[in-house]
Scaffold this motif. Structure first.
Motif, PDB file in Angstrom:
ATOM      1  N   GLY A 213      -6.317  -7.939   3.274  1.00  0.00           N
ATOM      2  CA  GLY A 213      -7.483  -7.016   3.756  1.00  0.00           C
ATOM      3  C   GLY A 213      -7.086  -5.579   3.379  1.00  0.00           C
ATOM      4  O   GLY A 213      -8.057  -4.700   3.821  1.00  0.00           O
ATOM      5  N   THR A 214      -6.027  -5.224   2.973  1.00  0.00           N
ATOM      6  CA  THR A 214      -5.695  -3.583   2.525  1.00  0.00           C
ATOM      7  C   THR A 214      -7.005  -3.072   1.706  1.00  0.00           C
ATOM      8  O   THR A 214      -7.153  -1.953   1.933  1.00  0.00           O
ATOM      9  N   GLY A 215      -7.365  -3.946   0.621  1.00  0.00           N
ATOM     10  CA  GLY A 215      -8.288  -3.567  -0.304  1.00  0.00           C
ATOM     11  C   GLY A 215      -9.024  -4.784  -0.797  1.00  0.00           C
ATOM     12  O   GLY A 215      -8.664  -5.959  -0.390  1.00  0.00           O
ATOM     13  N   ASP A 216      -9.949  -4.629  -1.736  1.00  0.00           N
ATOM     14  CA  ASP A 216     -10.945  -5.708  -2.055  1.00  0.00           C
ATOM     15  C   ASP A 216     -10.569  -6.037  -3.567  1.00  0.00           C
ATOM     16  O   ASP A 216     -10.903  -7.295  -4.060  1.00  0.00           O
ATOM     17  N   VAL A 217     -10.206  -5.010  -4.592  1.00  0.00           N
ATOM     18  CA  VAL A 217      -9.981  -5.415  -5.912  1.00  0.00           C
ATOM     19  C   VAL A 217      -8.556  -4.643  -6.233  1.00  0.00           C
ATOM     20  O   VAL A 217      -8.100  -3.832  -5.716  1.00  0.00           O
ATOM     21  N   ALA A 218      -7.904  -5.595  -7.293  1.00  0.00           N
ATOM     22  CA  ALA A 218      -6.722  -4.741  -7.938  1.00  0.00           C
ATOM     23  C   ALA A 218      -6.565  -5.135  -9.377  1.00  0.00           C
ATOM     24  O   ALA A 218      -7.248  -5.802  -9.929  1.00  0.00           O
ATOM     25  N   ILE A 219      -6.013  -4.219 -10.149  1.00  0.00           N
ATOM     26  CA  ILE A 219      -5.570  -4.348 -11.418  1.00  0.00           C
ATOM     27  C   ILE A 219      -4.243  -4.766 -11.933  1.00  0.00           C
ATOM     28  O   ILE A 219      -3.463  -4.516 -11.193  1.00  0.00           O
TER      29      ILE A 219
END
Ligand code: FE2
Length: 342
Positions: A213-219
């Motif tokens: 839940g730290t962020g929603d998208v990643a590369i």
């Protein structure tokens, strides 16, 4: 007496000649590799089984291997240099550490953007650097391009690793190639502004941070999703189930592709064996092993994808020749620094 001496001398000469021919014609190959995968070692064992050529493998950080080859100079035992990134292979070539290979049997297997126009290196696996997202929090219709991730929609939601990472450096080189220095600086600033946290950890850690839940998208590179989906660790498998893969930039240049590359070193003592191993790694059988065990895309365009990679879907790949990205790497690093992308 004289006759005995000359007889002994003759025997000695013959022995020396035999020893000499043995050491000049060692049935072995020395690999310096920046890749750390079990699939590679399985393939080296198969190569030895098929050819009788012993494989000596040194695995280390790619930059350390480049330094080592520079220090060893013409005494280097290395025959083959392997990287998990095009940018580092280009740097090795620019330092004069590689010699051209014979592309006769392999050029037709691997599309030209994935190999050096002067035959110093060739890609043997492809990696797509994509956007991944948490399926319950992100509708893939919100996603479109690497550039769109700088919009306000993604404020505080993006996870990506450090600019010290080679994959990000080569991705940045492709952004510079597309948008020029100013456009790339704008992109880097926009991504830094939208980061969920300062870059830390590897690609797998970005995926885990999405799940946490730290962020929603990643590369990240797609094969990490394959590795997590097939992990012996149940928690990792559960995390991967919650993640969707999105191939960006389908309406324009296509998704950024990097490669694992291989080249014959400038002073290779066993250059013929090196050529044989390159051809072996590009064979349909080896390419299938790399795709099935490591979830990388085959560089050999005639090889069928395993089911999981087919499920991820067909996508348009950026076909900018990778050998043209080398000239943007340094500019990319300056942009990363100026953007405060650590
Ligand atoms: Fe990797």
């Amino acid at each position: 007496m004289n006759r005995t001496l000359s007889y002994k001398a003759l025997i000695l000469l013959i022995i020396l000649a035999i020893i000499g021919s043995c050491s000049a014609d060692k049935n072995e190959i020395n690999i310096y590799s920046g890749r750390h995968y079990q699939a590679d070692e399985q393939l080296y064992r198969e190569f030895t089984h098929q050819t009788g050529i012993r494989v000596n493998l040194i695995k280390a950080d790619t930059d350390q291997l480049i330094n080592r080859m520079e220090l060893e100079g013409s005494n280097s035992p290395a025959d083959l240099f392997i990287t998990a990134d095009a940018g580092r292979m280009i740097q090795a070539m620019e330092k004069g550490l590689l010699q051209p290979m014979n592309m006769e049997k392999i050029a037709k297997l691997v599309p030209s953007p994935l190999r050096d126009s002067e035959n110093h290196w060739i890609g043997f696996t492809k990696r797509a650097r994509v956007i991944v997202y948490e399926k319950s929090r992100v509708n893939p219709e919100e996603l479109s391009t690497y550039e769109e991730l700088t919009s306000d929609n993604w404020e505080g939601r993006i996870l990506i690793r450090s600019s010290q990472n080679h994959y990000n450096q080569t991705l940045m080189a492709s952004i510079v190639a597309t948008h020029g220095r100013e456009g790339a600086a704008k992109w880097a600033n926009g991504i830094v502004n939208n980061m969920a946290q300062p870059p830390r950890g590897n690609d797998r850690d970005q995926v885990k941070a999405i799940a946490a839940g730290t962020g929603d998208v990643a590369i990240v590179n797609t094969y990490y999703i394959g590795l997590l989906l097939n992990s012996p660790n149940a928690e990792e498998r559960n995390i991967a189930q919650r993640i969707g893969i999105f191939f960006p930039n389908q309406q324009n240049r296509g998704t950024h592709i990097n490669i694992s590359a291989i080249g014959i070193t400038a002073y290779a003592p066993n250059a013929e064996n090196a050529q044989k191993l390159i051809e072996f790694l590009l064979s349909e059988s080896s390419q299938s092993t790399l795709a099935e065990k490591n979830y990388e895309y085959p560089a050999n365009q005639h090889v069928e994808l395993p089911d999981l990679l087919k499920e991820w879907g067909h996508f348009k790949a950026d076909t900018t020749p990778l050998d043209q990205l080398g000239k943007h790497l340094q500019q990319g690093m300056i942009i990363f620094n100026q953007a405060g992308w650590n």
